[in-house]
Write a protein that holds these residues in place. Sequence first.
Motif, mmCIF file in Angstrom:
data_model
loop_
_atom_site.group_PDB
_atom_site.id
_atom_site.type_symbol
_atom_site.label_atom_id
_atom_site.label_comp_id
_atom_site.label_asym_id
_atom_site.label_seq_id
_atom_site.Cartn_x
_atom_site.Cartn_y
_atom_site.Cartn_z
ATOM 1 N N ILE A 277 0.831 -1.210 0.000
ATOM 2 C CA ILE A 277 0.000 0.000 0.000
ATOM 3 C C ILE A 277 0.863 1.257 0.000
ATOM 4 O O ILE A 277 2.034 1.216 0.392
ATOM 5 N N GLU A 278 0.279 2.347 -0.477
ATOM 6 C CA GLU A 278 0.981 3.640 -0.466
ATOM 7 C C GLU A 278 0.377 4.582 0.570
ATOM 8 O O GLU A 278 1.035 5.470 1.076
ATOM 9 N N PHE A 279 -0.913 4.401 0.858
ATOM 10 C CA PHE A 279 -1.610 5.272 1.812
ATOM 11 C C PHE A 279 -2.315 4.407 2.859
ATOM 12 O O PHE A 279 -2.766 3.298 2.552
ATOM 13 N N GLY A 280 -2.441 4.943 4.082
ATOM 14 C CA GLY A 280 -2.995 4.174 5.193
ATOM 15 C C GLY A 280 -4.353 3.541 4.910
ATOM 16 O O GLY A 280 -4.595 2.377 5.236
ATOM 17 N N GLU A 281 -5.246 4.308 4.239
ATOM 18 C CA GLU A 281 -6.611 3.807 4.005
ATOM 19 C C GLU A 281 -6.627 2.539 3.162
ATOM 20 O O GLU A 281 -7.552 1.743 3.230
ATOM 21 N N GLU A 282 -5.597 2.378 2.333
ATOM 22 C CA GLU A 282 -5.584 1.227 1.424
ATOM 23 C C GLU A 282 -5.507 -0.111 2.152
ATOM 24 O O GLU A 282 -5.733 -1.157 1.538
ATOM 25 N N ALA A 283 -5.169 -0.081 3.444
ATOM 26 C CA ALA A 283 -5.087 -1.337 4.195
ATOM 27 C C ALA A 283 -6.423 -2.076 4.100
ATOM 28 O O ALA A 283 -6.477 -3.306 4.138
ATOM 29 N N GLU A 284 -7.476 -1.304 3.952
ATOM 30 C CA GLU A 284 -8.800 -1.903 3.822
ATOM 31 C C GLU A 284 -8.896 -2.767 2.551
ATOM 32 O O GLU A 284 -9.513 -3.828 2.564
ATOM 33 N N ASN A 285 -8.290 -2.292 1.459
ATOM 34 C CA ASN A 285 -8.296 -3.087 0.214
ATOM 35 C C ASN A 285 -7.641 -4.440 0.411
ATOM 36 O O ASN A 285 -8.038 -5.429 -0.198
ATOM 37 N N VAL A 286 -6.605 -4.451 1.251
ATOM 38 C CA VAL A 286 -5.895 -5.703 1.495
ATOM 39 C C VAL A 286 -6.850 -6.693 2.167
ATOM 40 O O VAL A 286 -6.976 -7.841 1.746
ATOM 41 N N VAL A 287 -7.543 -6.198 3.181
ATOM 42 C CA VAL A 287 -8.471 -7.063 3.912
ATOM 43 C C VAL A 287 -9.582 -7.536 2.968
ATOM 44 O O VAL A 287 -9.904 -8.729 2.905
ATOM 45 N N GLU A 288 -10.144 -6.601 2.196
ATOM 46 C CA GLU A 288 -11.241 -6.953 1.278
ATOM 47 C C GLU A 288 -10.828 -8.000 0.261
ATOM 48 O O GLU A 288 -11.633 -8.809 -0.178
ATOM 49 N N ASN A 289 -9.563 -7.965 -0.134
ATOM 50 C CA ASN A 289 -9.094 -8.930 -1.124
ATOM 51 C C ASN A 289 -8.611 -10.234 -0.498
ATOM 52 O O ASN A 289 -8.037 -11.083 -1.168
ATOM 53 N N GLY A 290 -8.842 -10.373 0.800
ATOM 54 C CA GLY A 290 -8.483 -11.623 1.470
ATOM 55 C C GLY A 290 -7.004 -11.727 1.800
ATOM 56 O O GLY A 290 -6.463 -12.835 1.877
ATOM 57 N N GLY A 291 -6.328 -10.602 1.992
ATOM 58 C CA GLY A 291 -4.894 -10.616 2.307
ATOM 59 C C GLY A 291 -4.624 -10.853 3.777
ATOM 60 O O GLY A 291 -5.507 -10.680 4.625
ATOM 61 N N ASP A 292 -3.379 -11.250 4.065
ATOM 62 C CA ASP A 292 -3.007 -11.574 5.443
ATOM 63 C C ASP A 292 -2.357 -10.403 6.163
ATOM 64 O O ASP A 292 -1.727 -10.594 7.204
ATOM 65 N N GLY A 293 -2.446 -9.223 5.592
ATOM 66 C CA GLY A 293 -1.830 -8.057 6.226
ATOM 67 C C GLY A 293 -1.122 -7.210 5.182
ATOM 68 O O GLY A 293 -1.213 -7.475 3.984
ATOM 69 N N VAL A 294 -0.425 -6.192 5.655
ATOM 70 C CA VAL A 294 0.305 -5.307 4.739
ATOM 71 C C VAL A 294 1.770 -5.740 4.735
ATOM 72 O O VAL A 294 2.439 -5.692 5.757
ATOM 73 N N LEU A 296 4.017 -4.410 2.655
ATOM 74 C CA LEU A 296 4.848 -3.241 2.339
ATOM 75 C C LEU A 296 3.984 -2.001 2.361
ATOM 76 O O LEU A 296 3.056 -1.863 1.564
ATOM 77 N N PHE A 297 4.253 -1.123 3.316
ATOM 78 C CA PHE A 297 3.612 0.189 3.347
ATOM 79 C C PHE A 297 4.683 1.162 2.875
ATOM 80 O O PHE A 297 5.673 1.387 3.567
ATOM 81 N N ARG A 298 4.484 1.708 1.664
ATOM 82 C CA ARG A 298 5.483 2.647 1.117
ATOM 83 C C ARG A 298 5.240 4.017 1.756
ATOM 84 O O ARG A 298 4.650 4.907 1.158
ATOM 85 N N THR A 299 5.732 4.175 2.966
ATOM 86 C CA THR A 299 5.399 5.375 3.749
ATOM 87 C C THR A 299 5.847 6.671 3.093
ATOM 88 O O THR A 299 5.322 7.739 3.391
ATOM 89 N N GLU A 300 6.824 6.580 2.185
ATOM 90 C CA GLU A 300 7.352 7.816 1.587
ATOM 91 C C GLU A 300 6.298 8.584 0.796
ATOM 92 O O GLU A 300 6.453 9.779 0.543
ATOM 93 N N PHE A 301 5.204 7.904 0.429
ATOM 94 C CA PHE A 301 4.171 8.626 -0.330
ATOM 95 C C PHE A 301 3.520 9.729 0.512
ATOM 96 O O PHE A 301 2.974 10.686 -0.011
#
Length: 586
Positions: A277-294, A296-301
Amino acid sequence: MRELRGIPVSSGVVIGRVLVLNDPRERVQRRSISAAEIETERARFDKALDASLTDLSRMRTEAEQHLGKEAAAIFAFHQGMLRDRSLVEPIRRRIEDEKVNAEHAVQEQFRVVAEMFASMPDSAFQTKVDDVWDLNHRVIGHLVGSHERDSARSTEGAVVVAKDLTPTQTAMFRGKGVLGFATDSGGPTSHTAIFARALVIPAVVGLERLVENAHDGQTIILDGDRGAIVLDPDDATIARYEQRIADNNELARSLDELRPLPATTTDGTELKLMGNIEFGEEAENVVENGGDGVGLFRTEFLWLTSDHEPTEDEQYEQYKAAVERSAGRPVTFRTFDLGADKYTQERALVPERNPFLGCRSIRYCLQNVAMFRTQLRAILRAGAHGPIRVMFPLIANISELRQARMHLDDVKEDLDADGLPFAREAPVGMMVEVPSAAVMAHAFAKEADFFSIGTNDLVQYTLAVDRTNERVANLYSPAHPAVLRLIKDVIRAGRRAGIDVSLCGEVGGDVTYTMLLIGLGLRTISSTPSRIPHLKKVVRSVDVPECERLARAVGSFDSETQVNAFIRDQVSKNFPGLLDGRTADG
Ligand code: PEP
Ligand code: MG
C-alpha cells in the motif's frame, strides 16, 4: 487499426471512445496591449488566480473525502505554489513591462519555471515540471474560459488520452464514468499512476506517441494488464477483447469466492499473501481482497504528497489508520524510501548526478537522523494499536542495518521516558534489493528478523537497467537467471536462519512467477491488493513438489528468454485465462 505499447500502471481491460485532453503546454496567442489596458489585464489575471485557488480548495476537500489526505495534499501543494509571490509577481510585472495580454504573461512565466526544473539533471524533476504546467493550464483555462468547455465534454464511457495527466486532471474524473487513462509520458510511480490505482481505473502510461495518433470519438481498447492500447480496432480484435473482458469478469467472480479462504497448496503448505500500500486507508483493500496483512507500506508517499515534512502526529494518524484497518493482521512499515525517483520538494533543490546510486532511502535517513527518528516514533506508537513490523529499505551493508536498529532502540527508550504506549517487540527486518545484500544474505539473516525481497530495485541493480527508463525497458527482466539465482540464495539464507522471507516487488503480483517462487521456497508474497485473489488461485491449485520441479528446470536455463517461455507455458497450461489475460493476442 493501430496498437501502441506502454507501461501498465492500473489493471483491467476496457473498450471505449477517445477523449483527448488539451495539452497544458499548448501555446496561447501573444497580444500586445496599450498602457491603458495594463490594469484590465492585471485584473483578469487576478480573477483567474482567485478562481484557480477556489478550484484547488474545492478539489482538495473532495480529494480529502474520497481519496485520502495524501492525495489532497497534492492540491495543497498546488495552492502553495499559486500563492507564492515569487511566481505571481513576475507575471504581473511582465504584463506591464512587456505590454502583453495576461495569457501570454502567465504562459511565459510558467515556462521559465518549468524550464528551470526541466534543466536539472535529475529525471525526478519531471513531476515538478508537470505540476507547473498543470497550474499554468488551470490559470489559462480560467482566462480563456476553456475550463468550462473541458468540463462540459461528456466523460461517460471515455478513455482519457493526454500527453500527460496532471493530478488535478486525474482526480477531476472521479465518479464521471471515465473508463481508463492513457498517457504518452509517465512511469509507474507518477502521480497519474497513484491516482488511477486509488480510483481503480485501468491506466497505461509511457505510450509516447498516442496523442499524435488519437482523436476524439475514436474507438479505443485500453489494456491495463499488458500496457497496450489499440486505436480503431477491427471487428475481430474487438470481439477478442470483448471475450477477454467477459473472461475477466467471470474470473473476478470465481476469484471472489477465494477471498475468505486460506492460501494453502493442495499438499497443505500455507502461504501468506499480503498487500502493498501507499496510503494508510488502502489497508482496507488488502483485507477486502483476502490478504493476510500489509507486506509493504510505502510510507514515503506521505512525504511525496505533502508540501512539508510530515509531523510525528500526522504520520502517527496515518499509520494508526493502516493498523486499525488491518484488524489484527500485521502491517509492515517500510521507513521512508526517499530519493532517486521519489524526491521531496526540499531534495529537489539538491539534484544528484546518479540519483539511483546516490543518497537515497536508508542512506538519506541515516544522514537526516531527526526526520528518521520522528518516523520511527510514529511507527512504534501506531504499533500500540495492533501488530506491526519495521522494515528498512536499500540496506547494502551490515553497518546500515546496525545503525538503523540503534536509532530504533534509542527511540524506544525515548518513548519509554515519555510514558507513551508503543510496540516494544515489533520485528525488525530489511528489504533485500541491492545485490550486495542478496549475496551476503546469510550474514544479514543473523541480524534481521525478516527479509523482503524488492525485485523492482534488485533487477535494476543486478542488470544495470534503470527501472524508469523506457529506452532500456526490454532489458529489464526479473526472469534473468542472475536475478533468479539471487532470489533463490536469499530465500535459502533466510530459511536456514529461520526468519521469514517475503517478496514485495511487482513480480510478486505476476502469476507467471508464483509457482517458481513457491518452488524456490518462498512462503510470503506481497503484491498490489487486487492481485491477491489471482495469487490465491494459483497457490490453492498447486502442490509444492511440482513447483520445486519447475524451479529446478528453470535453474538449468542460461537466458531469460528460456525462463520466460518455460514459466509462461507452464502457467498458461495450468491456469488458462489467469495470465493477466495475456492470452488475448496469442
Ligand atoms: C522494490 O524495489 O522491489 C520495492 C518493492 O520497492 P519500490 O518499488 O518502492 O522501490
Ligand atoms: Mg525498492
